[in-house]
Design an enzyme around this catalytic site. Sequence first.
Site, PDB file in Angstrom:
ATOM      1  N   ASP A  28      43.830  44.158  36.244  1.00  0.00           N
ATOM      2  CA  ASP A  28      43.839  43.768  34.825  1.00  0.00           C
ATOM      3  C   ASP A  28      43.717  42.238  34.711  1.00  0.00           C
ATOM      4  O   ASP A  28      44.636  41.572  34.243  1.00  0.00           O
ATOM      5  CB  ASP A  28      45.126  44.262  34.129  1.00  0.00           C
ATOM      6  CG  ASP A  28      46.416  43.768  34.785  1.00  0.00           C
ATOM      7  OD1 ASP A  28      46.393  43.394  35.984  1.00  0.00           O
ATOM      8  OD2 ASP A  28      47.463  43.746  34.094  1.00  0.00           O
TER       9      ASP A  28
ATOM     10  N   HIS B 257      52.128  37.237  42.676  1.00  0.00           N
ATOM     11  CA  HIS B 257      52.295  38.697  42.749  1.00  0.00           C
ATOM     12  C   HIS B 257      51.087  39.401  43.380  1.00  0.00           C
ATOM     13  O   HIS B 257      51.204  40.071  44.400  1.00  0.00           O
ATOM     14  CB  HIS B 257      52.496  39.287  41.347  1.00  0.00           C
ATOM     15  CG  HIS B 257      53.704  38.791  40.611  1.00  0.00           C
ATOM     16  ND1 HIS B 257      54.987  39.048  41.021  1.00  0.00           N
ATOM     17  CD2 HIS B 257      53.820  38.072  39.467  1.00  0.00           C
ATOM     18  CE1 HIS B 257      55.846  38.526  40.158  1.00  0.00           C
ATOM     19  NE2 HIS B 257      55.154  37.921  39.211  1.00  0.00           N
TER      20      HIS B 257
HETATM   21  C1  BDR Z   1      52.328  41.956  37.492  1.00  0.00           C
HETATM   22  O1  BDR Z   1      52.156  41.970  36.073  1.00  0.00           O
HETATM   23  C2  BDR Z   1      51.008  41.229  35.710  1.00  0.00           C
HETATM   24  O2  BDR Z   1      51.304  40.343  34.671  1.00  0.00           O
HETATM   25  C3  BDR Z   1      50.578  40.478  36.941  1.00  0.00           C
HETATM   26  O3  BDR Z   1      49.156  40.341  36.983  1.00  0.00           O
HETATM   27  C4  BDR Z   1      51.093  41.305  38.088  1.00  0.00           C
HETATM   28  O4  BDR Z   1      50.163  42.297  38.463  1.00  0.00           O
HETATM   29  C5  BDR Z   1      53.640  41.246  37.828  1.00  0.00           C
HETATM   30  O5  BDR Z   1      54.713  41.914  37.259  1.00  0.00           O
HETATM   31 CA    CA Z   2      47.823  42.226  37.654  1.00  0.00          CA
END
Ligand code: BDR
Ligand code: CA
Length: 315
Positions: free
Chosen positions: A10, A240
């Site tokens: 995303d 992340h």
């Molecule tokens: C996840 O949530 C999204 O905002 C980031 O891209 C990551 O995949 C972290 O909680």
């Molecule tokens: Ca993500």
Amino acid sequence: MTHKIIIDTDPGIDDAMAIHFALAEPSIELVGLTSIYGNVTTSQATRNALRLVEMGCQRVPVAEGAYAPLAIEAKPPAHFVHGPEGFGEIPAETPRGIPDKRAAARFLAETCAASPGEIVICAVGPLTNLAVALRDHPEITRTVKEVVIMGGSVRAPGNVSRTAEANIWNDPHAADAVLSADWPVRMIGLDVTQPVRCSRADFAELAEAAPVIGGFLNRAADFYFHFHVQQRGFDGCYMHDPTAVIAITNPELFTFEDAPVRVPVEGEDIGRTVADPSRGTRPVGLGMGVDAQAVRERFLGVIREADACRARQSG
Ligand code: BDR
Ligand code: CA
């Protein structure tokens, strides 16, 4: 060894970091991207995914995914974290290419079936596309090599509620289906992604070393740094989504504990990932320990070379 990977994504600032890592890392063959809502809408995610592969001068198919969760109402996109169109303040550009004709779930199933036992699906957004693939193409549990998820947390607190991480919380029914299915899954959750941090200075250095790709990530990440300064108290960002990709290329940098997982789909713990031995489903490899400095250095080392990789692709 070559890692053949599809990233379900995303994009999103840390998604862009993960995708540029995958495009520039020599041991990865990025065989496709599938888009999903979360940080942005699904149609914006598709456009952003197309732009990222074009920026890397590579031909990677992008298949558009689901527009909404399986059973709950869609949450608004996380513009306050990733900016109005997903890349901080950088305005959307229209990609030159168009998406694959297949929907994401079919693309996942057919790509795995074409190379049985070879494809790793790395999901770094809400898990709706994977759940639809399980429902409509159940043979995917036998043709995929492995599923690696950025999402959830076991001991760390949640990042969207007391106990839930954003990707799982966005579609808890999908997450419960994916984490209880009979296929090999590793979960790279907040327990191991939050210790991995880069600073503003790290990205400034990347912009010098690789002005096109590092420069783009540095400009996009400015917005993400503001979020982390205000909400998390440090001038940098959690890594992340790149951490999930690095768990595929460098599993030795992580420690795992195996347990069945259950995801509550209602109540105050909605979207939590609960390690629950009594569930009896196939155990999930839960990332619990990480050599955070080594993961950070691995990311920086690859992105420093990203412009050179781009030049080879376009030449
Ligand atoms: C996840 O949530 C999204 O905002 C980031 O891209 C990551 O995949 C972290 O909680
Ligand atoms: Ca993500």
